[in-house]
Design a protein around this motif. Structure first.
Motif, PDB file in Angstrom:
ATOM      1  N   SER A  25       0.393  -3.000   7.578  1.00 30.42           N
ATOM      2  CA  SER A  25       0.499  -3.585   8.915  1.00 30.42           C
ATOM      3  C   SER A  25       1.274  -2.629   9.816  1.00 30.42           C
ATOM      4  CB  SER A  25       1.240  -4.927   8.845  1.00 30.42           C
ATOM      5  OG  SER A  25       1.588  -5.372  10.144  1.00 30.42           O
ATOM      6  N   SER A  26       0.796  -2.436  11.026  1.00 30.37           N
ATOM      7  CA  SER A  26       1.478  -1.546  11.975  1.00 30.37           C
ATOM      8  C   SER A  26       2.826  -2.111  12.397  1.00 30.37           C
ATOM      9  CB  SER A  26       0.592  -1.327  13.214  1.00 30.37           C
ATOM     10  OG  SER A  26       0.332  -2.567  13.858  1.00 30.37           O
ATOM     11  N   LYS A  27       3.055  -3.390  12.117  1.00 34.33           N
ATOM     12  CA  LYS A  27       4.296  -4.045  12.513  1.00 34.33           C
ATOM     13  C   LYS A  27       5.383  -3.942  11.442  1.00 34.33           C
ATOM     14  CE  LYS A  27       1.963  -7.544  15.361  1.00 34.33           C
ATOM     15  NZ  LYS A  27       2.559  -7.152  16.640  1.00 34.33           N
ATOM     16  N   ILE A  28       4.998  -3.473  10.229  1.00 36.83           N
ATOM     17  CA  ILE A  28       5.909  -3.525   9.088  1.00 36.83           C
ATOM     18  C   ILE A  28       6.160  -2.137   8.516  1.00 36.83           C
ATOM     19  CG2 ILE A  28       6.213  -4.414   6.741  1.00 36.83           C
ATOM     20  CD1 ILE A  28       4.486  -6.797   7.500  1.00 36.83           C
ATOM     21  N   PHE A  29       7.426  -1.860   8.187  1.00 38.56           N
ATOM     22  CA  PHE A  29       7.755  -0.689   7.384  1.00 38.56           C
ATOM     23  C   PHE A  29       7.994  -1.172   5.966  1.00 38.56           C
ATOM     24  CE2 PHE A  29      10.922   1.923   5.209  1.00 38.56           C
ATOM     25  CZ  PHE A  29      10.299   3.166   5.260  1.00 38.56           C
ATOM     26  N   SER A 198      -4.456 -14.517  -1.193  1.00 41.90           N
ATOM     27  CA  SER A 198      -3.015 -14.452  -1.425  1.00 41.90           C
ATOM     28  C   SER A 198      -2.285 -13.803  -0.265  1.00 41.90           C
ATOM     29  CB  SER A 198      -2.736 -13.671  -2.722  1.00 41.90           C
ATOM     30  OG  SER A 198      -3.349 -14.285  -3.820  1.00 41.90           O
ATOM     31  N   PHE A 199      -2.847 -12.690   0.252  1.00 45.03           N
ATOM     32  CA  PHE A 199      -2.185 -12.016   1.362  1.00 45.03           C
ATOM     33  C   PHE A 199      -2.291 -12.819   2.650  1.00 45.03           C
ATOM     34  CE2 PHE A 199      -2.042  -8.359  -1.424  1.00 45.03           C
ATOM     35  CZ  PHE A 199      -0.850  -7.763  -1.050  1.00 45.03           C
ATOM     36  N   ILE A 208       3.267 -13.538  10.613  1.00 46.06           N
ATOM     37  CA  ILE A 208       2.865 -12.220  11.099  1.00 46.06           C
ATOM     38  C   ILE A 208       1.342 -12.141  11.035  1.00 46.06           C
ATOM     39  CG2 ILE A 208       3.000  -9.729  10.689  1.00 46.06           C
ATOM     40  CD1 ILE A 208       5.672 -10.252   9.256  1.00 46.06           C
ATOM     41  N   PRO A 209       0.682 -11.646  12.079  1.00 42.29           N
ATOM     42  CA  PRO A 209      -0.781 -11.518  12.038  1.00 42.29           C
ATOM     43  C   PRO A 209      -1.214 -10.632  10.870  1.00 42.29           C
ATOM     44  CG  PRO A 209       0.041 -11.169  14.269  1.00 42.29           C
ATOM     45  CD  PRO A 209       1.233 -11.201  13.372  1.00 42.29           C
TER      46      PRO A 209
END
Length: 283
Positions: A25-29, A198-199, A208-209
Protein backbone atom coordinates in the motif's frame (compact mmCIF):
# COMPACT_ATOMS: atom_id res chain seq x y z
CA UNK A 1 -7.40 7.11 12.20
CA UNK A 2 -4.79 4.37 12.11
CA UNK A 3 -1.20 5.65 12.16
CA UNK A 4 0.73 2.63 13.49
CA UNK A 5 0.30 -1.12 13.05
CA UNK A 6 2.14 -3.75 15.07
CA UNK A 7 2.11 -7.43 14.17
CA UNK A 8 2.58 -9.57 17.28
CA UNK A 9 3.87 -13.05 16.55
CA UNK A 10 6.15 -15.93 17.49
CA UNK A 11 8.21 -15.77 14.30
CA UNK A 12 8.20 -18.57 11.72
CA UNK A 13 4.56 -17.87 10.92
CA UNK A 14 4.67 -15.62 7.84
CA UNK A 15 5.45 -12.39 9.66
CA UNK A 16 7.95 -11.14 7.07
CA UNK A 17 5.38 -11.72 4.32
CA UNK A 18 2.67 -9.79 6.18
CA UNK A 19 4.93 -6.76 6.69
CA UNK A 20 5.97 -6.99 3.03
CA UNK A 21 2.38 -7.35 1.84
CA UNK A 22 1.17 -4.39 3.91
CA UNK A 23 4.00 -2.37 2.42
CA UNK A 24 2.40 -2.78 -1.01
CA UNK A 25 0.00 0.00 0.00
CA UNK A 26 1.32 3.46 -0.88
CA UNK A 27 0.02 4.61 2.51
CA UNK A 28 2.03 2.10 4.56
CA UNK A 29 5.71 1.58 5.32
CA UNK A 30 6.18 -2.10 6.12
CA UNK A 31 9.15 -3.07 8.32
CA UNK A 32 10.18 -6.58 9.32
CA UNK A 33 12.77 -7.03 12.09
CA UNK A 34 14.22 -3.50 11.75
CA UNK A 35 17.80 -3.03 12.90
CA UNK A 36 16.72 -0.85 15.83
CA UNK A 37 15.44 -4.04 17.50
CA UNK A 38 18.92 -5.59 17.56
CA UNK A 39 20.14 -3.05 20.13
CA UNK A 40 21.55 -4.79 23.27
CA UNK A 41 18.71 -3.35 25.35
CA UNK A 42 16.31 -5.42 23.23
CA UNK A 43 18.30 -8.34 21.88
CA UNK A 44 20.62 -11.18 22.79
CA UNK A 45 21.28 -10.33 26.45
CA UNK A 46 19.91 -12.15 29.48
CA UNK A 47 18.59 -8.99 31.13
CA UNK A 48 17.23 -7.10 28.13
CA UNK A 49 14.02 -5.11 28.46
CA UNK A 50 11.82 -7.55 26.58
CA UNK A 51 12.87 -10.46 28.78
CA UNK A 52 12.17 -8.37 31.87
CA UNK A 53 8.68 -7.54 30.60
CA UNK A 54 8.10 -11.20 29.87
CA UNK A 55 9.16 -12.10 33.39
CA UNK A 56 6.81 -9.45 34.81
CA UNK A 57 3.90 -10.92 32.85
CA UNK A 58 4.65 -14.39 34.21
CA UNK A 59 4.94 -13.15 37.79
CA UNK A 60 2.20 -10.49 37.98
CA UNK A 61 -0.18 -10.16 35.04
CA UNK A 62 -2.18 -7.33 36.60
CA UNK A 63 0.92 -5.18 37.05
CA UNK A 64 2.08 -6.03 33.54
CA UNK A 65 -1.28 -5.22 31.91
CA UNK A 66 -1.58 -1.93 33.80
CA UNK A 67 1.76 -0.72 32.43
CA UNK A 68 1.36 2.29 30.14
CA UNK A 69 3.83 4.70 28.60
CA UNK A 70 3.14 7.40 31.20
CA UNK A 71 4.03 4.95 34.01
CA UNK A 72 7.45 4.14 32.60
CA UNK A 73 10.15 5.59 34.83
CA UNK A 74 12.28 8.20 33.08
CA UNK A 75 15.85 7.03 32.59
CA UNK A 76 14.94 3.34 32.97
CA UNK A 77 15.98 0.77 30.38
CA UNK A 78 12.40 0.60 29.11
CA UNK A 79 12.26 4.39 28.79
CA UNK A 80 15.48 4.32 26.75
CA UNK A 81 14.08 1.60 24.47
CA UNK A 82 10.86 3.53 23.85
CA UNK A 83 12.80 6.72 23.12
CA UNK A 84 15.14 4.89 20.75
CA UNK A 85 12.28 3.19 18.92
CA UNK A 86 10.25 6.41 18.71
CA UNK A 87 13.17 8.08 16.93
CA UNK A 88 13.22 5.24 14.40
CA UNK A 89 9.47 5.09 13.84
CA UNK A 90 9.18 8.87 13.47
CA UNK A 91 11.44 8.73 10.41
CA UNK A 92 8.44 7.28 8.59
CA UNK A 93 5.74 9.54 10.02
CA UNK A 94 4.64 10.59 6.52
CA UNK A 95 3.19 7.08 6.20
CA UNK A 96 1.37 4.57 8.38
CA UNK A 97 4.11 2.59 10.10
CA UNK A 98 3.61 -1.21 10.13
CA UNK A 99 6.11 -3.39 11.94
CA UNK A 100 6.49 -7.11 12.39
CA UNK A 101 9.16 -8.38 14.78
CA UNK A 102 9.06 -11.60 16.75
CA UNK A 103 10.82 -10.06 19.77
CA UNK A 104 8.52 -7.05 20.02
CA UNK A 105 5.37 -8.60 21.51
CA UNK A 106 6.09 -7.68 25.19
CA UNK A 107 5.96 -4.00 24.19
CA UNK A 108 2.46 -4.25 22.68
CA UNK A 109 0.97 -3.50 26.06
CA UNK A 110 2.88 -0.20 26.33
CA UNK A 111 1.95 0.76 22.77
CA UNK A 112 -1.83 0.72 23.33
CA UNK A 113 -2.31 4.34 22.25
CA UNK A 114 -4.87 6.17 20.07
CA UNK A 115 -4.35 5.41 16.39
CA UNK A 116 -2.39 2.21 17.03
CA UNK A 117 -3.79 -1.14 15.92
CA UNK A 118 -2.49 -4.64 16.41
CA UNK A 119 -2.55 -7.92 14.55
CA UNK A 120 -2.08 -11.21 16.38
CA UNK A 121 -0.47 -13.38 13.73
CA UNK A 122 -0.63 -16.99 14.84
CA UNK A 123 0.32 -20.32 13.32
CA UNK A 124 -1.32 -23.63 14.17
CA UNK A 125 0.81 -25.01 17.05
CA UNK A 126 1.67 -28.44 15.62
CA UNK A 127 2.82 -26.84 12.36
CA UNK A 128 4.79 -24.15 14.21
CA UNK A 129 6.58 -26.53 16.56
CA UNK A 130 7.53 -28.96 13.80
CA UNK A 131 8.73 -26.06 11.63
CA UNK A 132 10.64 -24.30 14.39
CA UNK A 133 12.26 -27.11 16.37
CA UNK A 134 14.68 -28.17 13.57
CA UNK A 135 16.20 -24.68 13.77
CA UNK A 136 18.02 -25.77 16.93
CA UNK A 137 20.50 -28.52 17.59
CA UNK A 138 19.44 -30.81 20.48
CA UNK A 139 19.99 -29.18 23.86
CA UNK A 140 20.27 -25.62 22.53
CA UNK A 141 16.65 -24.44 22.70
CA UNK A 142 16.07 -20.89 24.00
CA UNK A 143 16.35 -20.96 27.80
CA UNK A 144 15.16 -17.47 28.73
CA UNK A 145 11.90 -18.73 30.26
CA UNK A 146 13.65 -21.30 32.46
CA UNK A 147 14.36 -18.79 35.21
CA UNK A 148 10.66 -18.36 35.99
CA UNK A 149 9.18 -21.19 38.10
CA UNK A 150 5.82 -21.03 36.30
CA UNK A 151 7.38 -22.06 32.99
CA UNK A 152 6.91 -25.80 32.30
CA UNK A 153 9.85 -27.27 30.39
CA UNK A 154 8.21 -30.54 29.36
CA UNK A 155 9.71 -33.99 29.10
CA UNK A 156 11.40 -33.50 25.72
CA UNK A 157 12.41 -30.81 23.23
CA UNK A 158 9.07 -30.89 21.41
CA UNK A 159 7.13 -30.26 24.62
CA UNK A 160 9.59 -27.48 25.46
CA UNK A 161 8.92 -25.88 22.06
CA UNK A 162 5.16 -26.24 22.57
CA UNK A 163 5.48 -24.34 25.86
CA UNK A 164 7.36 -21.55 24.09
CA UNK A 165 4.46 -21.28 21.58
CA UNK A 166 1.99 -21.28 24.48
CA UNK A 167 3.75 -18.62 26.56
CA UNK A 168 4.32 -16.17 23.70
CA UNK A 169 0.79 -16.46 22.31
CA UNK A 170 -0.76 -16.44 25.80
CA UNK A 171 0.98 -13.13 26.55
CA UNK A 172 -0.24 -11.66 23.26
CA UNK A 173 -3.74 -12.98 23.97
CA UNK A 174 -3.79 -11.41 27.45
CA UNK A 175 -2.75 -8.04 26.02
CA UNK A 176 -5.41 -8.24 23.32
CA UNK A 177 -8.11 -9.18 25.87
CA UNK A 178 -7.35 -5.93 27.70
CA UNK A 179 -7.94 -3.87 24.54
CA UNK A 180 -10.00 -6.09 22.17
CA UNK A 181 -11.34 -3.43 19.80
CA UNK A 182 -7.83 -2.66 18.53
CA UNK A 183 -6.76 -6.26 17.88
CA UNK A 184 -7.26 -8.51 14.86
CA UNK A 185 -6.50 -12.25 14.75
CA UNK A 186 -4.80 -13.42 11.56
CA UNK A 187 -3.97 -17.09 11.19
CA UNK A 188 -1.15 -18.18 8.92
CA UNK A 189 -3.57 -20.52 7.19
CA UNK A 190 -5.79 -17.52 6.30
CA UNK A 191 -3.39 -15.95 3.85
CA UNK A 192 -2.30 -19.34 2.55
CA UNK A 193 -5.82 -20.61 1.77
CA UNK A 194 -7.86 -17.40 1.26
CA UNK A 195 -5.36 -14.53 0.86
CA UNK A 196 -7.64 -12.00 -0.87
CA UNK A 197 -10.47 -12.45 1.63
CA UNK A 198 -8.05 -12.32 4.56
CA UNK A 199 -6.36 -9.11 3.45
CA UNK A 200 -9.68 -7.43 2.68
CA UNK A 201 -10.86 -8.23 6.22
CA UNK A 202 -7.59 -7.00 7.70
CA UNK A 203 -7.66 -3.70 5.79
CA UNK A 204 -11.28 -3.19 6.82
CA UNK A 205 -10.23 -3.60 10.46
CA UNK A 206 -7.33 -1.18 9.92
CA UNK A 207 -9.73 1.29 8.25
CA UNK A 208 -7.36 1.65 5.30
CA UNK A 209 -8.36 1.32 1.62
CA UNK A 210 -7.12 -1.99 0.26
CA UNK A 211 -4.55 -1.47 -2.51
CA UNK A 212 -5.03 -2.97 -5.96
CA UNK A 213 -2.79 -5.95 -5.41
CA UNK A 214 -3.46 -9.57 -6.30
CA UNK A 215 -2.80 -11.04 -2.88
CA UNK A 216 -3.37 -14.58 -4.09
CA UNK A 217 -0.51 -14.13 -6.55
CA UNK A 218 1.55 -12.25 -3.97
CA UNK A 219 1.29 -15.09 -1.48
CA UNK A 220 2.73 -17.42 -4.13
CA UNK A 221 5.55 -14.99 -4.90
CA UNK A 222 4.44 -14.49 -8.49
CA UNK A 223 2.76 -11.08 -8.55
CA UNK A 224 4.25 -8.86 -11.26
CA UNK A 225 3.41 -5.61 -9.46
CA UNK A 226 5.40 -6.40 -6.32
CA UNK A 227 8.21 -4.03 -5.46
CA UNK A 228 11.48 -5.29 -3.98
CA UNK A 229 11.35 -6.01 -0.22
CA UNK A 230 12.53 -3.14 1.94
CA UNK A 231 15.99 -3.28 3.44
CA UNK A 232 14.82 -5.02 6.59
CA UNK A 233 13.86 -8.14 4.65
CA UNK A 234 16.90 -10.43 4.77
CA UNK A 235 17.07 -13.19 2.15
CA UNK A 236 20.31 -14.50 3.68
CA UNK A 237 18.55 -15.15 6.99
CA UNK A 238 15.95 -17.24 5.15
CA UNK A 239 18.67 -19.31 3.49
CA UNK A 240 20.47 -19.83 6.80
CA UNK A 241 17.28 -21.06 8.46
CA UNK A 242 16.71 -23.60 5.69
CA UNK A 243 20.28 -24.87 6.09
CA UNK A 244 19.71 -25.38 9.83
CA UNK A 245 16.46 -27.27 9.23
CA UNK A 246 18.19 -29.73 6.93
CA UNK A 247 21.05 -30.17 9.41
CA UNK A 248 19.11 -30.64 12.64
CA UNK A 249 15.67 -31.91 11.51
CA UNK A 250 16.72 -35.56 11.48
CA UNK A 251 17.38 -35.46 15.24
CA UNK A 252 13.68 -34.89 15.99
CA UNK A 253 11.99 -37.30 13.59
CA UNK A 254 11.00 -39.68 16.38
CA UNK A 255 9.26 -36.85 18.29
CA UNK A 256 7.30 -35.66 15.27
CA UNK A 257 5.47 -38.99 15.13
CA UNK A 258 3.31 -38.00 18.12
CA UNK A 259 1.34 -34.73 17.89
CA UNK A 260 -0.05 -35.23 21.39
CA UNK A 261 3.18 -33.78 22.79
CA UNK A 262 2.01 -30.46 21.34
CA UNK A 263 -1.80 -30.55 21.39
CA UNK A 264 -2.02 -31.52 25.07
CA UNK A 265 -0.17 -28.30 25.93
CA UNK A 266 -1.61 -25.86 23.38
CA UNK A 267 -5.21 -26.87 22.65
CA UNK A 268 -6.83 -24.62 25.28
CA UNK A 269 -5.31 -21.39 24.00
CA UNK A 270 -5.60 -22.46 20.35
CA UNK A 271 -9.35 -23.04 20.82
CA UNK A 272 -9.76 -19.65 22.48
CA UNK A 273 -7.95 -17.79 19.68
CA UNK A 274 -9.95 -19.72 17.08
CA UNK A 275 -13.18 -18.55 18.71
CA UNK A 276 -11.98 -14.93 18.49
CA UNK A 277 -11.12 -15.52 14.85
CA UNK A 278 -14.59 -16.89 14.07
CA UNK A 279 -16.29 -13.89 15.71
CA UNK A 280 -14.34 -11.54 13.44
CA UNK A 281 -15.95 -13.18 10.42
CA UNK A 282 -19.38 -13.50 12.04
CA UNK A 283 -19.23 -17.28 12.24
Amino acid sequence: MTNKIYIANTGRCGSSFIAYALGQSSKIFGAHQPKVNTHPLMWNTADNVLHELGDLWLKDKNEFLSLTRDKVKKGSKLHKVLKMRDAYVNKYKNKIYAESANNLFPLMNVYKEPGTKFIHLIREPVEWCKRNLPMYSPGTLPKRLDRNPSFVKGENDLEYMANIWLHINAMIDDISDANPDNWFVLKTSDFVKTPQQSFEAMYKFLDIPIPKVDYAALSKGSAKNVSKPNDTFKKRAVKNSHDKERKYGKHYTHLFENDNYITDITHGLWDKVNNKHKKQYGK
